[in-house]
Scaffold this active site. Structure first.
Site, PDB file in Angstrom:
ATOM      1  N   SER A 126      42.423  37.510  41.412  1.00  0.00           N
ATOM      2  CA  SER A 126      41.356  37.841  40.452  1.00  0.00           C
ATOM      3  C   SER A 126      41.960  37.882  39.058  1.00  0.00           C
ATOM      4  CB  SER A 126      40.762  39.233  40.735  1.00  0.00           C
ATOM      5  OG  SER A 126      39.843  39.583  39.708  1.00  0.00           O
ATOM      6  N   ASP A 140      47.316  30.482  45.547  1.00  0.00           N
ATOM      7  CA  ASP A 140      46.928  30.724  44.160  1.00  0.00           C
ATOM      8  C   ASP A 140      46.335  29.437  43.589  1.00  0.00           C
ATOM      9  OD1 ASP A 140      48.080  33.213  42.103  1.00  0.00           O
ATOM     10  OD2 ASP A 140      47.025  31.519  41.220  1.00  0.00           O
ATOM     11  N   TYR A 189      33.917  41.958  36.019  1.00  0.00           N
ATOM     12  CA  TYR A 189      35.113  42.438  36.734  1.00  0.00           C
ATOM     13  C   TYR A 189      34.769  43.674  37.558  1.00  0.00           C
ATOM     14  CZ  TYR A 189      40.048  43.911  37.281  1.00  0.00           C
ATOM     15  OH  TYR A 189      41.282  44.280  37.773  1.00  0.00           O
ATOM     16  N   THR A 191      45.014  32.265  36.223  1.00  0.00           N
ATOM     17  CA  THR A 191      45.656  33.144  35.235  1.00  0.00           C
ATOM     18  C   THR A 191      47.134  33.376  35.557  1.00  0.00           C
ATOM     19  OG1 THR A 191      44.948  35.111  36.485  1.00  0.00           O
ATOM     20  CG2 THR A 191      43.505  34.358  34.713  1.00  0.00           C
ATOM     21  N   GLY A 192      47.578  32.905  36.697  1.00  0.00           N
ATOM     22  CA  GLY A 192      48.987  33.054  37.074  1.00  0.00           C
ATOM     23  C   GLY A 192      49.725  31.739  36.866  1.00  0.00           C
ATOM     24  N   LYS A 211      34.691  43.807  41.689  1.00  0.00           N
ATOM     25  CA  LYS A 211      35.594  44.647  42.489  1.00  0.00           C
ATOM     26  C   LYS A 211      34.805  45.652  43.320  1.00  0.00           C
ATOM     27  CE  LYS A 211      39.702  43.125  41.295  1.00  0.00           C
ATOM     28  NZ  LYS A 211      40.702  42.625  42.240  1.00  0.00           N
ATOM     29  N   TYR A 260      33.302  44.846  56.578  1.00  0.00           N
ATOM     30  CA  TYR A 260      34.095  44.168  57.618  1.00  0.00           C
ATOM     31  C   TYR A 260      34.807  45.204  58.495  1.00  0.00           C
ATOM     32  CZ  TYR A 260      33.499  39.219  56.576  1.00  0.00           C
ATOM     33  OH  TYR A 260      32.978  37.960  56.444  1.00  0.00           O
ATOM     34  N   ASP A 283      42.189  27.479  45.710  1.00  0.00           N
ATOM     35  CA  ASP A 283      41.158  28.362  45.174  1.00  0.00           C
ATOM     36  C   ASP A 283      40.530  29.052  46.379  1.00  0.00           C
ATOM     37  OD1 ASP A 283      38.802  29.499  44.306  1.00  0.00           O
ATOM     38  OD2 ASP A 283      38.355  27.884  42.893  1.00  0.00           O
TER      39      ASP A 283
HETATM   40  P1  NAD Z   1      47.159  38.167  37.248  1.00  0.00           P
HETATM   41  O1  NAD Z   1      46.087  37.509  36.460  1.00  0.00           O
HETATM   42  O2  NAD Z   1      48.565  38.096  36.747  1.00  0.00           O
HETATM   43  O3  NAD Z   1      47.147  37.644  38.754  1.00  0.00           O
HETATM   44  C1  NAD Z   1      45.983  37.275  39.423  1.00  0.00           C
HETATM   45  C2  NAD Z   1      46.278  35.995  40.189  1.00  0.00           C
HETATM   46  O4  NAD Z   1      45.088  35.575  40.908  1.00  0.00           O
HETATM   47  C3  NAD Z   1      46.655  34.817  39.285  1.00  0.00           C
HETATM   48  O5  NAD Z   1      47.849  34.213  39.727  1.00  0.00           O
HETATM   49  C4  NAD Z   1      45.468  33.855  39.392  1.00  0.00           C
HETATM   50  O6  NAD Z   1      45.818  32.520  39.173  1.00  0.00           O
HETATM   51  C5  NAD Z   1      44.983  34.154  40.802  1.00  0.00           C
HETATM   52  N1  NAD Z   1      43.594  33.760  41.053  1.00  0.00           N
HETATM   53  C6  NAD Z   1      42.488  34.054  40.315  1.00  0.00           C
HETATM   54  N2  NAD Z   1      41.388  33.503  40.875  1.00  0.00           N
HETATM   55  C7  NAD Z   1      41.808  32.857  41.996  1.00  0.00           C
HETATM   56  C8  NAD Z   1      41.140  32.102  42.998  1.00  0.00           C
HETATM   57  N3  NAD Z   1      39.813  31.883  42.965  1.00  0.00           N
HETATM   58  N4  NAD Z   1      41.886  31.593  44.017  1.00  0.00           N
HETATM   59  C9  NAD Z   1      43.237  31.797  44.081  1.00  0.00           C
HETATM   60  N5  NAD Z   1      43.903  32.503  43.147  1.00  0.00           N
HETATM   61  C10 NAD Z   1      43.212  33.028  42.124  1.00  0.00           C
HETATM   62  O7  NAD Z   1      46.727  39.701  37.412  1.00  0.00           O
HETATM   63  P2  NAD Z   1      47.553  40.950  37.991  1.00  0.00           P
HETATM   64  O8  NAD Z   1      47.710  41.926  36.921  1.00  0.00           O
HETATM   65  O9  NAD Z   1      48.737  40.466  38.729  1.00  0.00           O
HETATM   66  O10 NAD Z   1      46.484  41.535  39.026  1.00  0.00           O
HETATM   67  C11 NAD Z   1      46.610  41.307  40.420  1.00  0.00           C
HETATM   68  C12 NAD Z   1      45.542  42.082  41.158  1.00  0.00           C
HETATM   69  O11 NAD Z   1      45.675  43.492  40.904  1.00  0.00           O
HETATM   70  C13 NAD Z   1      44.119  41.693  40.730  1.00  0.00           C
HETATM   71  O12 NAD Z   1      43.283  41.705  41.877  1.00  0.00           O
HETATM   72  C14 NAD Z   1      43.729  42.807  39.781  1.00  0.00           C
HETATM   73  O13 NAD Z   1      42.342  42.999  39.756  1.00  0.00           O
HETATM   74  C15 NAD Z   1      44.465  44.006  40.371  1.00  0.00           C
HETATM   75  N6  NAD Z   1      44.732  45.013  39.349  1.00  0.00           N
HETATM   76  C16 NAD Z   1      45.764  44.885  38.462  1.00  0.00           C
HETATM   77  C17 NAD Z   1      45.955  45.857  37.491  1.00  0.00           C
HETATM   78  C18 NAD Z   1      47.093  45.782  36.506  1.00  0.00           C
HETATM   79  O14 NAD Z   1      47.234  46.686  35.673  1.00  0.00           O
HETATM   80  N7  NAD Z   1      47.941  44.785  36.550  1.00  0.00           N
HETATM   81  C19 NAD Z   1      45.098  46.958  37.398  1.00  0.00           C
HETATM   82  C20 NAD Z   1      44.035  47.028  38.293  1.00  0.00           C
HETATM   83  C21 NAD Z   1      43.869  46.073  39.279  1.00  0.00           C
END
Ligand code: NAD
Ligand code: UDP
Length: 315
Positions: free
Chosen positions: A75, A31, A145, A35-36, A149, A159, A56
Site C-alpha cells: 500500500s 511488489d 488511505y 512506491t517501492g 485500511k 476471513y 500488482d
Molecule cells: P512503502 O511505500 O515504502 O511500501 C509499500 C510497498 O507496497 C511499495 O514497495 C509499493 O510499491 C508496494 N505496493 C503498493 N501497491 C501495490 C500493489 N497493488 N501490488 C504490489 N505492491 C504494491 O511504505 P511503507 O512505509 O514501507 O509501508 C508499508 C506498510 O506499512 C503499508 O501497508 C503501510 O500502510 C503500513 N504502515 C506504515 C507506516 C510507516 O510509518 N512507515 C505507518 C503505518 C502503516
C-alpha cells in the site's frame, strides 16, 4: 517457514524480508514498485531462500507450493504517495487484500495485515487504544488511505470469522529509518533532507500537532512477534514517546548541526492533531516494546540519508 510478503520492496517490507531471512525462513516477495524500489532488495539477489516477483496484487496471481504465512504490506503509505494514487490505494486495500487473504485461505497459512494508526483518523481519544473506533472523515483527502485500511481490517476479520484464517492485524504508528525515500514527503525524510541541504524546514501549521516515532528495527520486531502470535484483534505498534512537530524540527536541527530556518506552511486538510500509541496490548500480548531511542534511531537514519544525498549529488 515459507512466507509470501507483498509490498516487499518498500521501506518496511524490505526490512521485514531481511528479518525473515535472518530467522532462516524462505521469502517470496511481491511488489509492483508503485512506491517501492527493487533497489531496496538488491542486496538479497544472491540469496537462494529469496525470490522477488513483480506483481500488482490487485491482479490475479498464484504461488506454487507450500506457503506457511502471508504478510500483506502492499500500500502507498506516505500522505504524498496516497494523495497522488488515491484509486490505487483503495484498490490495494480492498481487492489486493482480498487476493492475499484468498492465498492464505488456499494454503492454510497464517495472515498478517499491516494496518495503520490512520484508522483512528483525527483522534478524540488520546493516547489511542485499540478499542477506540476512530474519528475518520470518510470523504476527505486522506479517506482513500484511512478507509482502505479500515476496509482491509474488516475483510481480514471476516476471513477469520467466516473461514477460520489465523489472521493478525498490526496498527502501525509513524515509523522511520534507512530506506525511506528521500522525497516521500513524510516528515522524517523531509526534515532530514532539508537540514542536510541547509534548506528551510517546512513545518506545517503551527507545528503543535504531535507524533511519536518508532525506529524500523523495533517495528520489525513487533511485526515478527505478532505474525507468530494467536492475537486476532488489532495491536498497536509504535513508540509512545510523543512530541510536537515543532519540537521534532528543532531536534533534527540540533542533531544534524544545521542552521536551517523553520518555514511555516499551511496545515494539510484533516492532518491529525495528536497521535500517540497506547502499547499496553503489545506489551502484554507480545512482550514487545520499542528499544531504540529517538537519538540513536535518528543517528542511524541520518547516516543513511547522508550516503543517499551524497550519491544523488554525484549522479
Ligand atoms: P512503502 O511505500 O515504502 O511500501 C509499500 C510497498 O507496497 C511499495 O514497495 C509499493 O510499491 C508496494 N505496493 C503498493 N501497491 C501495490 C500493489 N497493488 N501490488 C504490489 N505492491 C504494491 O511504505 P511503507 O512505509 O514501507 O509501508 C508499508 C506498510 O506499512 C503499508 O501497508 C503501510 O500502510 C503500513 N504502515 C506504515 C507506516 C510507516 O510509518 N512507515 C505507518 C503505518 C502503516
Ligand atoms: N509535516 C510537516 N512538514 C513536512 C511533512 C510533514 O510539518 O514537511 C507534518 C505533517 O503535517 C504531520 C506530521 O508532520 O502533522 C507527520 O507527517 P507525515 O507525513 O510524516 O505522516 P502522518 O503522520 O501525517 O501520516
Amino acid at each position: 517457514m515459507r512466507i509470501v510478503v507483498s509490498g516487499a520492496a518498500g521501506f518496511v517490507g524490505s526490512h521485514f524480508c531481511d528479518r525473515l531471512l535472518a530467522e532462516g525462513h524462505t521469502v517470496v516477495a511481491l511488489d509492483n514498485f508503485l512506491t517501492g524500489a527493487a533497489g531496496n532488495l538488491a542486496h538479497l539477489s544472491g540469496e537462494p531462500r529469496f525470490s522477488l516477483i513483480q506483481q500488482d496484487i490487485t491482479e490475479p496471481f498464484s504461488i506454487a507450493g507450500v506457503v506457511d504465512a502471508v504478510v500483506n504490506m502492499a500500500s502507498p503509505a506516505s500522505p504524498k504517495d496516497y494523495l497522488e494514487h488515491p484509486v490505487e490505494t483503495l484498490a490495494v486495500g480492498s481487492a489486493g487484500t482480498r487476493r492475499m487473504l484468498d492465498l492464505a485461505l488456499e494454503k492454510h497459512a497464517r495472515f498478517l495485515l499491516t494496518s495503520t494508526s490512520e484508522c483512528y483518523g483525527d483522534p478524540e481519544v488520546h493516547p489511542q487504544v485499540e478499542s477506540y473506533w476512530g474519528h475518520v472523515n470518510p470523504v476527505g483527502p486522506r479517506s482513500c488511505y484511512d478507509e482502505s485500511k479500515r476496509f482491509a481490517e474488516a475483510l481480514t476479520m471476516a476471513y477469520h470469522r467466516k473461514h477460520g484464517v489465523a489472521t493478525s492485524i498490526a496498527r502501525i504508528f509513524n515509523t522511520y529509518g534507512p530506506r525511506m525515500k528521500l522525497d516521500d514527503g513524510r516528515v522524517v525524510p523531509a526534515f532530514l533532507c532539508q537540514a542536510l541541504a541547509g534548506a528551510p524546514l517546512t513545518v506545517f501549521g503551527d507545528g503543535s500537532q504531535t507524533r511519536s516515532f518508532c525506529y524500523s528495527s523495533d517495528l520489525v520486531e513487533g511485526l515478527y512477534r505478532l505474525m507468530l502470535s494467536d492475537e486476532r484483534y488489532p495491536v498497536n505498534l509504535g513508540n509512545p514517546r510523543e512530541m510536537t512537530i515543532l519540537e521534532f524540527a528543532e531536534r533534527i536541527r540540533r542533531l544534524t548541526g544545521s542552521h536551517s530556518p523553520i518555514e511555516f506552511q499551511p496545515l494539510p486538510e484533516d492532518d491529525p492533531k495528536q497521535r500517540c500509541p497506547d502499547i499496553g496490548k503489545a506489551r502484554a500480548a507480545l512482550g514487545w516494546e520499542p528499544r531504540v531511542t529517538l537519538e540513536e534511531g535518528l543517528r542511524l537514519t541520518v547516516e543513511y540519508f547522508r550516503g543517499e544525498t551524497a550519491g544523488a549529488l554525484k549522479a
